[in-house]
Motif scaffolding. Sequence first.
Motif, PDB file in Angstrom:
ATOM      1  N   ALA A  74     -11.578   2.908  -4.572  1.00  0.00           N
ATOM      2  CA  ALA A  74     -10.376   2.064  -4.544  1.00  0.00           C
ATOM      3  C   ALA A  74      -9.214   2.803  -3.890  1.00  0.00           C
ATOM      4  N   THR A  75      -9.307   2.991  -2.584  1.00  0.00           N
ATOM      5  CA  THR A  75      -8.310   3.793  -1.869  1.00  0.00           C
ATOM      6  C   THR A  75      -7.073   2.958  -1.550  1.00  0.00           C
ATOM      7  N   GLU A  76      -6.316   2.663  -2.611  1.00  0.00           N
ATOM      8  CA  GLU A  76      -5.074   1.917  -2.522  1.00  0.00           C
ATOM      9  C   GLU A  76      -3.961   2.712  -3.198  1.00  0.00           C
ATOM     10  N   ALA A  97      -6.981  -1.026  -8.840  1.00  0.00           N
ATOM     11  CA  ALA A  97      -6.507  -1.658  -7.609  1.00  0.00           C
ATOM     12  C   ALA A  97      -4.998  -1.828  -7.720  1.00  0.00           C
ATOM     13  N   ASN A  98      -4.379  -2.251  -6.635  1.00  0.00           N
ATOM     14  CA  ASN A  98      -2.957  -2.604  -6.720  1.00  0.00           C
ATOM     15  C   ASN A  98      -2.759  -3.836  -7.606  1.00  0.00           C
ATOM     16  N   HIS A 333      -3.912   8.033  -0.589  1.00  0.00           N
ATOM     17  CA  HIS A 333      -5.074   7.584   0.193  1.00  0.00           C
ATOM     18  C   HIS A 333      -4.816   7.932   1.644  1.00  0.00           C
ATOM     19  N   GLU A 380     -10.670  -9.922  -5.955  1.00  0.00           N
ATOM     20  CA  GLU A 380     -11.633  -9.140  -5.170  1.00  0.00           C
ATOM     21  C   GLU A 380     -13.046  -9.417  -5.680  1.00  0.00           C
ATOM     22  N   THR A 470      -4.790  -0.794   8.020  1.00  0.00           N
ATOM     23  CA  THR A 470      -4.791  -0.655   6.568  1.00  0.00           C
ATOM     24  C   THR A 470      -5.763   0.438   6.123  1.00  0.00           C
ATOM     25  N   GLY A 472      -8.270   1.299   2.133  1.00  0.00           N
ATOM     26  CA  GLY A 472      -8.934   0.613   1.038  1.00  0.00           C
ATOM     27  C   GLY A 472     -10.444   0.633   1.079  1.00  0.00           C
ATOM     28  N   ASP A 478     -10.237   7.076   4.724  1.00  0.00           N
ATOM     29  CA  ASP A 478      -9.390   6.575   3.649  1.00  0.00           C
ATOM     30  C   ASP A 478      -9.388   7.488   2.431  1.00  0.00           C
TER      31      ASP A 478
END
Length: 537
Positions: A74-76, A97-98, A333, A380, A470, A472, A478
């Motif tokens: 979860a690279t947020e 997550a965000n 991230h 998601e 982006t 994620g 990431d």
Amino acid sequence: MMKFLFAAAALAATALSAPAFAQEAPKKPQLIVAISVDQFSTVLFNRYRPHFTGGLKRLADGVAFANGYQAHAATETCPGHSTILTGSHPARTGIVANAWYDRKAPREDKDVYCAEDERVPGSTSRAYTVSPYHLKVPAMGDRMKRADPAARIVAVAGKDRSAIMMGGHGPDQRWYWKSNTFVSDLVTTPAPVVAQVNGVVAQALAQPRAPLTPPAFCAGKDKPVTVGTMTVGTGRFAREAGDASAFTRSPELDGATLAMAGALFQQMQLGKGGHTDLLAVSLAATDYVGHGFGTDGMEMCLQIASLDADLAGFFSLLDKSGVDYAVVLTADHGGADAPERAREQGIADAARMAQSISPDAIGTEIGRRLGLSGDVLAGEYHVAAGVPEGRHAEVIALGKQLIAAHPQVEAVYTAAEVAAHPLPTTRPEQWTTLDKFRASFDPERSGDLLVALKRNITTIANPRPGIVATHGTIHDYDRMVPILFWRSGVAPDNRQESAMTVDILPTLASLIGLNVPQGEIDGKCLDIVPGDGTNCQ
């Protein structure tokens, strides 16, 4: 040359003079400064490292782990920030997550923001009440206050979620950028210094910004790239007076954030109370620039040059105070470039995610085949709230089949498959896709299906102003971030072995004698005293 907003810190408080540091620093620093640079990937660090001359050079010349990892899938922003000062992967912090979908949420809006308290009446995922409610573990500041209630904990950030995750549950001050000014959700506020910095920021915002003059090493980055109907790659951050969006997506935001951090450091006399204090700072501009313009154009080059200079000004302020401080800098991230530029640079498989793989599209096809009306998937890849409980298994099984058949998908797992997998214990570069998902899995918050796209597929199907690139994904561009430690008197050391952001808490705890039971965290202490190792005993 470029003009930086960090000069605002000098207007916020009277600078303090102090003798120079001794060559050998005391074993226990008076202040821990923990800095996160949002979306500061290892790729960016290595690309620009030869050109650092300011604050980033100081840190790169400390104990530098270039092969650092936000190891999870979860690279947020929110999950990444939750690991930095807790010592724990998102599977333990609960920050997966965000935002996540909660079909049991007792409100019409089933999306839950990571830094909200949805128990507050009227709070929604977009108009929320800022809170650390969802963070399941203590952050470093919480542990420091338990050991010494007199310790002062301050968090300053360009985003509310970053301040929440680094500041923990009970900081003394927590400030973040919102609606063109710095605000706090805490009751106690140092009004004079905050008002002064906010006033300087408002004055800067009210004036137009001339184009920045790039340093010579940015010349090769000045190449236009067409992304949809937009052109990126040649921007120099000129803006009209009052253009708050352009201010936020520029180096000015980091300058303002560091000005606020410096002003609070001075007003609160951090590090001068006879105990160790913590100043956590999250700088968001690199993320906004990466999203808005990509990671390899003129815009990012100017951003990194500005960051280097602004950090130099911030460290100079700390130096003059006479406080013995230790610094760690890392990121939440990494990030990938816009696929249009990536293809021009020879990455032939760089592409945008097909709309047909989105939860909406997959859910529609599941509904058609199973005769289900309304939303079938939400968030998601969560089963939507309107789907009868008895049909969840059908939806998940068919969803996995449809997603796995898509040519852009590397792997797809059900929540049950991830939950049954043990937490990884090997080094992060050895982790499998399933390992990465397990490290950021929470059975109450994660999706019913967890999807990994193939390498070089960006999750933005349709770019728009401010969003062309982006992060994620599960891939190393990431996941990999620098982890840099610095303290006066500690010799430079380039470390080749991998490290994880969850290792930061136990490492800092070792410097200040803070007891953190190993069973409560996922990270391990890093030896940052070359040839000695006493910090990890």
